[in-house]
Design an enzyme around this catalytic site. Sequence first.
Site, PDB file in Angstrom:
ATOM      1  N   ARG A  58       0.567  -1.251   0.094  1.00  0.00           N
ATOM      2  CA  ARG A  58       0.061   0.093  -0.131  1.00  0.00           C
ATOM      3  C   ARG A  58       0.939   1.355  -0.003  1.00  0.00           C
ATOM      4  O   ARG A  58       0.601   2.438  -0.536  1.00  0.00           O
ATOM      5  CB  ARG A  58      -0.803  -0.220   0.948  1.00  0.00           C
ATOM      6  CG  ARG A  58      -1.858   1.444   1.201  1.00  0.00           C
ATOM      7  CD  ARG A  58      -3.077   1.297   2.045  1.00  0.00           C
ATOM      8  NE  ARG A  58      -2.716   0.300   3.032  1.00  0.00           N
ATOM      9  CZ  ARG A  58      -2.390   0.370   4.367  1.00  0.00           C
ATOM     10  NH1 ARG A  58      -2.069   1.914   4.523  1.00  0.00           N
ATOM     11  NH2 ARG A  58      -2.419  -0.148   5.277  1.00  0.00           N
ATOM     12  N   TYR A 111     -12.534  18.965 -15.348  1.00  0.00           N
ATOM     13  CA  TYR A 111     -13.137  17.592 -15.620  1.00  0.00           C
ATOM     14  C   TYR A 111     -14.346  17.246 -14.700  1.00  0.00           C
ATOM     15  O   TYR A 111     -14.319  17.626 -13.672  1.00  0.00           O
ATOM     16  CB  TYR A 111     -12.019  16.469 -15.221  1.00  0.00           C
ATOM     17  CG  TYR A 111     -12.395  15.057 -15.391  1.00  0.00           C
ATOM     18  CD1 TYR A 111     -12.501  14.534 -16.882  1.00  0.00           C
ATOM     19  CD2 TYR A 111     -12.660  14.183 -14.323  1.00  0.00           C
ATOM     20  CE1 TYR A 111     -13.054  13.052 -16.729  1.00  0.00           C
ATOM     21  CE2 TYR A 111     -13.120  13.025 -14.473  1.00  0.00           C
ATOM     22  CZ  TYR A 111     -13.289  12.531 -15.646  1.00  0.00           C
ATOM     23  OH  TYR A 111     -13.718  11.107 -15.840  1.00  0.00           O
ATOM     24  N   ASP A 183      -3.716  20.322 -13.853  1.00  0.00           N
ATOM     25  CA  ASP A 183      -4.438  18.907 -14.545  1.00  0.00           C
ATOM     26  C   ASP A 183      -3.789  18.967 -15.991  1.00  0.00           C
ATOM     27  O   ASP A 183      -4.175  19.815 -16.668  1.00  0.00           O
ATOM     28  CB  ASP A 183      -5.812  18.668 -14.229  1.00  0.00           C
ATOM     29  CG  ASP A 183      -6.083  17.457 -14.910  1.00  0.00           C
ATOM     30  OD1 ASP A 183      -5.310  16.921 -15.810  1.00  0.00           O
ATOM     31  OD2 ASP A 183      -7.195  16.702 -14.441  1.00  0.00           O
ATOM     32  N   LYS A 208      -5.310   8.295 -19.381  1.00  0.00           N
ATOM     33  CA  LYS A 208      -5.266   8.592 -20.795  1.00  0.00           C
ATOM     34  C   LYS A 208      -4.392   8.753 -21.772  1.00  0.00           C
ATOM     35  O   LYS A 208      -3.881   7.368 -22.065  1.00  0.00           O
ATOM     36  CB  LYS A 208      -6.041  10.168 -20.572  1.00  0.00           C
ATOM     37  CG  LYS A 208      -7.242  10.224 -19.467  1.00  0.00           C
ATOM     38  CD  LYS A 208      -8.651   9.627 -19.995  1.00  0.00           C
ATOM     39  CE  LYS A 208      -9.552   9.636 -18.827  1.00  0.00           C
ATOM     40  NZ  LYS A 208      -9.831  10.751 -18.150  1.00  0.00           N
TER      41      LYS A 208
HETATM   42  C1  LIG Z   1     -10.355  11.190 -17.192  1.00  0.00           C
HETATM   43  C2  LIG Z   1      -9.810  12.548 -16.565  1.00  0.00           C
HETATM   44  C3  LIG Z   1      -9.448  12.645 -15.073  1.00  0.00           C
HETATM   45  C4  LIG Z   1     -10.042  11.363 -14.038  1.00  0.00           C
HETATM   46  O1  LIG Z   1      -9.084  10.434 -14.270  1.00  0.00           O
HETATM   47  P1  LIG Z   1      -9.684   8.938 -14.078  1.00  0.00           P
HETATM   48  O2  LIG Z   1      -8.412   8.361 -14.175  1.00  0.00           O
HETATM   49  O3  LIG Z   1     -10.577   8.676 -14.740  1.00  0.00           O
HETATM   50  O4  LIG Z   1      -9.801   8.893 -12.522  1.00  0.00           O
HETATM   51  C5  LIG Z   1      -9.243  13.794 -14.510  1.00  0.00           C
HETATM   52  N1  LIG Z   1      -8.762  14.967 -15.561  1.00  0.00           N
HETATM   53  C6  LIG Z   1      -8.959  14.871 -16.708  1.00  0.00           C
HETATM   54  C7  LIG Z   1      -8.624  15.992 -17.587  1.00  0.00           C
HETATM   55  C8  LIG Z   1      -9.350  13.677 -17.330  1.00  0.00           C
HETATM   56  O5  LIG Z   1      -9.621  13.464 -18.666  1.00  0.00           O
END
Ligand SMILES: *Cc1c(COP(=O)(O)O)cnc(C)c1O
Length: 400
Positions: A58, A111, A183, A208
């Site tokens: 963990r 998001y 982000d 992504k």
């Molecule tokens: C998909 C996404 C998230 C969240 O990510 P997960 O891995 O699905 O939890 C956060 N920020 C952006 C810009 C995203 O495209």
Amino acid sequence: MTKDINQGTKAVWAGEKDQLAFGATQVPVVHSVSFGYEDMDEWYDVAIGKKPGHIYGRNTNPTVQAFEDKVKALEGAEAATSFSTGMAAISNTLSTFLAPGDRVVSIKDTYGGTNKIFTEFLPRQNIDVELCETGNHEALEAEIAKGCKILYLETPTNPTVKITDIERMVTAGKQVGAMVIVDNTFATPINQNPLTYGVDLVIHSATKFLGGHADALGGVVCGDKNLVEPIYHYREINGATLDPMAAYLLLRGMKTLKLRLRQQGDNAMELANYLKSVEWVDDVFYPGLPEHSGHDIATKQMRHYGAMLSFSVKGGVETLRHLLPSLKYANRAANLGSVETVVGPSRTTSHVECTPEERAAMGIPEGLIRVSVGIEDIDDIIQDFQTAFEGLPKERLVNG
Ligand SMILES: *Cc1c(COP(=O)(O)O)cnc(C)c1O
């Protein structure tokens, strides 16, 4: 060594060397919940962090560490820590630093999950969140000037790919002592490195583009050690740990990050230009287009405009219903950033929780389609769209 080499080389080599075993040239997937010690003093020293090593899955794991070290190198950060998903990275980071009475300034187009944290969960803890019009820098500066603990940005954004000037916002944030978080999921470290503009923490949904193959979930945050350490501590206790198998898949995906992003970005530019010429299309949103509202800022702070674009069609939802099912080389799905082209209506994917009126107020037409452009040959993608447009009932174009 990673300081002096370029992004494509880092994507391939960085972070791996320390985790290799048995002469293998590839990082192993270490499927072990715990790590054993015969020497009690050594065990103790590792446990209290005096010596490097692993104790319990963990907290840390060699495969996971290789993933973190590669992202760290690509973002030019001092430290990185990873999570089970991108949302875990975002929520754990916010929870590490925020307390009742604090104030957060952000934008309306974050998001969907992040937006829910801002509108649903943080207010419950008596944390005040001010969401400004995305792209309205004056409004952001005015809210920042009132003071805030965290300035949280995302650029480019979902779904109309709006751009925020990172350097300008860092200047405003620093004046009030705010922690600035970006982000960077849409841009990727290949196209944008927010830390170079003075941002404190960079977050990725590794699900992504970093992974790039839509087969593993993960998240990561990086920045200075003194900021990343408390986030790591929060995560090791609260438990949103990245699984070693997912870490391996993300690590392998990242090796081709630069190659993929180059092809996907060039494809997106060509697809955006093609879509502009289609009579069914009302608007095309891509920062690489000179008429896009964020074009100049994107040119300044990004190396390429990226692989995400969106466009709106005449006839709204009815047109979507005909158009999307007839695409042969696109997944109709909610993810993005994979090697395959992915399409989805914003009303079904990123903004499904909003009413049509709310979407309209956010500048999201009902007929808006988000495209994550893949690595396919662009001629085939364009041909696919062209065939789909030609199959639409012509009378709708006149009446719609
Ligand atoms: C998909 C996404 C998230 C969240 O990510 P997960 O891995 O699905 O939890 C956060 N920020 C952006 C810009 C995203 O495209």
